[in-house]
Write an enzyme that holds these catalytic residues in place. Structure first.
Site, mmCIF file in Angstrom:
data_model
loop_
_atom_site.group_PDB
_atom_site.id
_atom_site.type_symbol
_atom_site.label_atom_id
_atom_site.label_comp_id
_atom_site.label_asym_id
_atom_site.label_seq_id
_atom_site.Cartn_x
_atom_site.Cartn_y
_atom_site.Cartn_z
ATOM 1 N N ASN A 36 -12.556 -43.315 23.566
ATOM 2 C CA ASN A 36 -11.414 -42.239 23.393
ATOM 3 C C ASN A 36 -10.789 -41.821 24.971
ATOM 4 O O ASN A 36 -10.098 -40.939 24.818
ATOM 5 C CB ASN A 36 -12.058 -41.093 22.660
ATOM 6 C CG ASN A 36 -13.376 -40.182 23.504
ATOM 7 O OD1 ASN A 36 -13.764 -41.118 24.442
ATOM 8 N ND2 ASN A 36 -13.699 -39.253 23.115
ATOM 9 N N LYS A 37 -11.493 -42.481 25.937
ATOM 10 C CA LYS A 37 -11.137 -42.021 27.255
ATOM 11 C C LYS A 37 -9.846 -42.559 28.022
ATOM 12 O O LYS A 37 -9.400 -43.395 27.130
ATOM 13 C CB LYS A 37 -12.430 -42.184 28.388
ATOM 14 C CG LYS A 37 -13.852 -41.626 27.936
ATOM 15 C CD LYS A 37 -13.603 -40.217 28.062
ATOM 16 C CE LYS A 37 -14.867 -39.414 27.864
ATOM 17 N NZ LYS A 37 -15.809 -39.549 26.729
ATOM 18 N N ILE A 38 -9.314 -41.924 29.266
ATOM 19 C CA ILE A 38 -8.120 -42.564 29.425
ATOM 20 C C ILE A 38 -8.081 -44.029 29.982
ATOM 21 O O ILE A 38 -7.164 -44.737 29.684
ATOM 22 C CB ILE A 38 -7.708 -41.639 30.803
ATOM 23 C CG1 ILE A 38 -6.283 -41.874 31.065
ATOM 24 C CG2 ILE A 38 -8.784 -42.010 31.982
ATOM 25 C CD1 ILE A 38 -5.706 -40.822 32.020
#
Lengths: 377, 377
Positions: A204-206
């Site tokens: 879910n991170k950038i």
């Protein structure tokens, strides 16, 4: 909200893999180099160091393991205490527990969503004392070994003030920069103010590697020890299997590093898209005086990883109704984490009063934040 | 040796990715499901359970983390002792250390290369006593909480005898089956004799996910706890972040599980190829009476993960010369691991006498073992 997301069903955060992701992963499979040694591991470490400006980056299996090892490397010992924000994902506290140490909770600042440095300073003046080179919690008698700020949703904590405070109390400073790849204070990247910082590349991170993390640091010896401790402490030899300390298998496979290299090439685009998304949301919500989009503080540049809607205090009691309605309508929204001080395994830990964190927890709603939502990617 | 490997330069073990590996990994990237939730994670767990005959398989980030959690789940507590073979990879001992427990070393059996059950039985009769339901090391006063056999290079330990011994002493039995996917005793897969077993899918294993592992068990409650503990102990909820115990991020990303699903489809071929390779090596070395290929014990079926040349005692002093010459000639050979009892961090641990393990360590040479070497893949 749907006027921004343009879709009847939208997730909180989805990755985008329309760059070199497949090409690099295919190369790993074609060449057989999928595991913990390989060109993409070295390249991802080199490029993370270049991007953040750190001398070294050491990739690991995920942010939790990275933070655990970082804490061990700055000298956190079993039975000691580590100051962390009450408002954080559970991993921050778990990493402390995995060192055999105890989280000690700190209140938040409404302007940063992160650890409140001024309040912590007052609190330490009351509860802590210096004994030689060591900061002791007067109530528990335990050493306060480290402080771990976390840059919530990519918004930087007031690090210059925290650096000064940590130095004054002789507490090691390690940054949980899991959410803040691409966030800066002036021209210095988050994660580069403490002895070391941790990045996360969870799904879910950038930027994602599937699962993964990194320790960044300017400290040559610390980087070398981080690599050694996370790769079973094997001493190099043509064929002998000699390991010289108790250590971990916290390696990032080359397959995952390949994904990371392709994602990192696109970070600039992701950052631009997220900034644009904030503007679009701010505009869409501008008619509602009871809410506002949380915006970066002057002097900082946030990565706007998760879009953050702040409810005004007088409508905070409607948070759950809004969550329910938006999720029912296919727009995935989320509250912030339950405060760590309210989780059963951390309830009995030391904590300063956390009125601001409690207030923020009632008023934050994260909005769909995928970089592709602006249509630019 | 080169008459078998057919190549001037050959590694100890290389994976083969000529099946559905790329297709499955591509699907993850195309659909965006690369992280810790996804169809391949569920499928890999289901197919591992089916193949091994276990009721449950829970995939994790690697074998070390799997073994650590398995030990915690069978009740190993900090300060207790866990019996493990002196002849094993360092991860077996590290997993014990990560529980805060102490390895207690056991000798090996020349016929299995694994833990010597009869010698351990005699030893426990001398050093251990039962206090209520608990087995106590009389010398240290510590509880002996568990025993962890490891199936060396895929050759099964004498598990029926060990099951009986562990039950008699009320010691929990957890199998380190990191090297033995595809190894059976009768019609029961290794890893299925204890309360639970651990598999590894590191890059050098018979089936790889880049990095990864699994816990297999027939115990419904243990499997449920294993999943919970390795996925941050999050309690399911539409949006709330509530976690109910100190837990780990030991998840296997979907991207890696996809690789595992494709590899598992090819396990039958790998096993056949490795068996064939053993025959070819045995033939090639048949003129040399001072060496023999280590062969599976009657009643067991080994996966022949690493081909194992046993030097006769009278030529054991030539091991290093052989290693040097073969590696210089581009044929990557390896000795077995340095005994765990000789590593600095484990030297002071409890140990029974290990004459057989010491003898084996001087006489084992692993030969190039990649499944593609027979030309069949």
């Amino acid at each position: 909200m749907q006027s921004v997301t343009n879709s009847p069903k939208v997730a909180l955060h989805e990755p985008s893999f329309t760059g070199n992701e497949l090409a690099y992963v295919k190369e790993c499979i074609d060449t057989g180099w999928v595991s913990s040694v390989g060109g993409y591991v070295d390249r991802f470490e080199r490029e993370l160091a270049e991007y953040t400006g750190a001398r070294h980056a050491v990739v690991v299996s995920n942010g939790t393991s990275g933070l655990q090892v970082a804490l061990q490397l700055v000298g956190v010992k079993p039975g000691e205490e580590v100051l962390i924000p009450a408002l954080s994902f559970v991993a921050t506290a778990n990493a402390v527990s995995h060192c055999g140490a105890y989280p000690h909770f700190v209140d938040s600042e409404a302007t940063t969503l992160g650890l409140d440095v001024a309040a912590l300073s007052d609190y330490l003046d009351r509860v802590a004392e210096s004994v030689g080179d060591v900061c002791i919690n007067k109530r528990t008698g335990r050493r306060i070994a480290a402080v771990v700020p976390m840059h919530t949703f990519g918004h930087p904590v007031d690090m210059p003030a925290l650096v000064e405070l940590a130095a004054r109390h002789r507490i090691a400073l390690v940054e949980d920069a899991a959410e803040s790849l691409g966030s800066w204070i002036g021209d210095r990247h988050t994660g580069r103010f403490g002895r070391c910082g941790m990045l996360s590349f969870n799904g879910n991170k950038i930027v994602t590697t599937g699962g993964g993390g990194a320790i960044i640091t300017d400290d040559d010896a610390l980087a070398k020890r981080a690599k050694h401790l996370t790769t079973t402490a094997k001493v190099p030899h043509a064929w002998e299997f000699f390991h010289d300390e108790v250590a971990y298998n916290y390696r990032m496979p080359n397959l995952n590093a390949a994904l990371g290299c392709a994602q990192l090439e696109r970070l600039g685009g992701f950052l631009g898209s997220k900034r644009k998304l904030t503007e679009l949301y701010a505009q869409a919500f501008s008619d509602l005086p009871q809410v506002r989009l949380f915006a970066e503080r002057q002097g900082t540049r946030a990565n706007y990883w998760l879009q953050t809607l702040m409810l005004a205090p007088e409508v905070a009691d409607q948070r759950d109704a809004i969550l329910k309605a938006t999720n029912a309508a296919g727009q995935m929204t989320r509250p912030v984490w339950n405060l760590l001080t309210t989780l059963p395994m951390y309830m009995a830990c030391e904590s300063m009063p956390t009125p601001v964190a409690q207030d923020l927890a009632r008023r934050i709603i994260n909005l769909p934040s995928s970089p592709h939502l602006t249509g630019a990617l």
